[in-house]
Design an enzyme around this catalytic site. Structure first.
Site, mmCIF file in Angstrom:
data_model
loop_
_atom_site.group_PDB
_atom_site.id
_atom_site.type_symbol
_atom_site.label_atom_id
_atom_site.label_comp_id
_atom_site.label_asym_id
_atom_site.label_seq_id
_atom_site.Cartn_x
_atom_site.Cartn_y
_atom_site.Cartn_z
ATOM 1 C CB CYS A 159 -12.430 -5.884 2.845
ATOM 2 S SG CYS A 159 -11.754 -6.726 1.440
ATOM 3 C CE LYS B 201 -4.103 -2.245 1.101
ATOM 4 N NZ LYS B 201 -5.204 -2.440 2.017
#
Ligand SMILES: *Cc1c(COP(=O)(O)O)cnc(C)c1O
Length: 407
Positions: free
Chosen positions: A365, A227
């Site tokens: 998610c 990320k």
């Protein structure tokens, strides 16, 4: 500063930004799912396999020693980046998910049926499910910090939930679905006042601003390299030394042992105790290169520029008729979740994908957040420092067209 001075040269560092998707130049706006990889990181991986590949911590031969040194130097880089007290407090894992499971499963040693643990309504599934599994195993109860309509946690309610029964609190620093930056300083302070440990999921924070674990006084802080422009399959787990010493090992195997016999095995010291087996050596070293890369641009510059992109995009998106943004906290990172009228997010996502624009659609998610708003999902755009206002203009035009076609 509104514009990164060297944005053009930064973009050249990312070969994928020059590729075409469905005949159009890629516009990559799914950075909260994974960020793109600069040449220096790609080269670090191929360089490792060309010049350094060997197993670490065990060879007398020079290649193994060189690889070990690079691997351990990378640990030191993360130690200083996060301002940890010692390198032994930095554990390499395969990602945020692995890091959380490592900690949550270890807590089965400390919990019993009368204990409570606290999560927030804003979490990614990977900071919910491992703790639910812990509750099933130990009988402990899980409580949930509620959020308000703009996607901020209610810390007043949180302070009422805390008691001597609370053993651990786990909250993300930044929500991947809404971009909310949580007041973790206050969460940590309140949790410690009743003696509870705190794990912070920093997957969406580390790419965007500086994190100082000593100043935060946090017990565990976790993130994923992919990320912040690193490769997939590498995570960083910071844990206070006293906690990591108390926590049992997660996996057994090579590297994490001191002595092994069939009667009794003793474990290695930190950090090896938590790094069983051969790690992702090339990936860990490349993650250190990714960290250097973002530090070279400067997290302060990155934050200023991404805030500019966030404000610009928020304003432009709100010009689209029927567009509603979910998550309007005062303190946000560069994530915007929205829907247009009653059009299904997936339909819009597919249409603009035809134009080369990559966004995420669905529940991200984080189904409890979607349940809160009573929607199946959202369209989420998330910016990185290599995105431009020009790309946002193209996105807005594409959304307008899609909205007209679909309504
Ligand atoms: C991406 C993400 C995770 C999961 O990270 P993995 O790299 O898939 O393990 C967890 N929490 C948040 C907030 C995330 O954004």
């Amino acid at each position: 500063m509104n514009v990164l001075k060297n944005i053009d040269s930064i973009r050249k560092d990312f070969p994928i930004l020059n590729t075409s998707i469905n005949g159009n130049k890629l516009i990559y706006l799914d950075n909260a799912a994974t960020s793109q990889t600069p040449n220096c990181v790609i080269n670090s991986i191929s360089d490792y396999y060309k010049n350094l590949n060997s197993n670490i911590h065990r060879g007398v031969h020079s290649l193994s020693q060189m690889a070990t040194e690079k691997y351990e130097d990378t640990r030191k880089k993360f130690k200083s980046h996060f301002n940890a007290k010692s390198s032994s407090e930095i554990i390499f894992t395969s990602g945020t998910t692995h890091s959380i499971n490592l900690v949550s499963s270890g807590f089965s040693k400390f919990l019993n049926i009368d204990d409570e643990i606290i999560v927030s309504q804003l979490e990614h599934h990977s900071n919910i499910v491992p703790w639910q599994m812990l509750c099933e195993k130990t009988g402990a109860k899980m409580k949930v910090i509620p959020m308000n309509n703009i996607g901020e946690l209610d810390l007043n309610e949180f302070s009422k939930m805390l008691s001597a029964k609370t053993k651990v609190v786990f909250v993300n620093h930044v929500s991947n679905a809404l971009g909310t930056v949580n007041d973790i300083e206050e969460i940590i302070r309140l949790s410690h006042s009743v003696g509870a440990a705190v794990l912070i999921d920093g997957a969406q924070a580390v790419p965007h601003f500086n994190v100082d674990v000593t100043k935060l006084d946090v017990d565990f802080y976790v993130c994923s390299a992919h990320k912040f422009c690193g490769p997939t399959g590498v995570g960083i787990l910071y844990g206070k030394e006293e906690w990591l010493n108390k926590l049992p090992p997660y996996q057994g195997g090579g590297e994490m042992i001191d002595e092994v016999s069939f009667e009794k095995t003793t474990y290695s010291e930190l950090p090896n105790k938590f790094e069983a087996g051969t790690p992702n050596i090339a990936g860990v070293i490349a993650s250190g290169i990714a960290l250097d890369y973002i530090n070279n641009i400067g997290l302060g510059n990155i934050k200023d520029y991404e805030d500019h992109l966030l404000n610009y995009a928020t304003e432009k998106l709100l010009e689209i008729e029927g567009l509603k943004i979910y998550g309007e906290s005062k303190d946000k990172t560069s994530v915007i979740s929205f829907n247009i009228k009653n059009i299904h997010p997936y339909d819009i996502g597919s249409l603009i994908d035809n134009l080369g624009i990559a966004v995420r659609t669905g529940h991200h998610c984080a189904q409890p957040i979607m349940d809160f708003f009573n929607i199946p999902g959202t369209i989420r755009v998330s910016f990185c420092f290599y995105n431009t206002t020009g790309e946002i203009d193209t996105l807005v035009d594409a959304l307008k067209k899609a909205s007209t076609m679909l309504s």
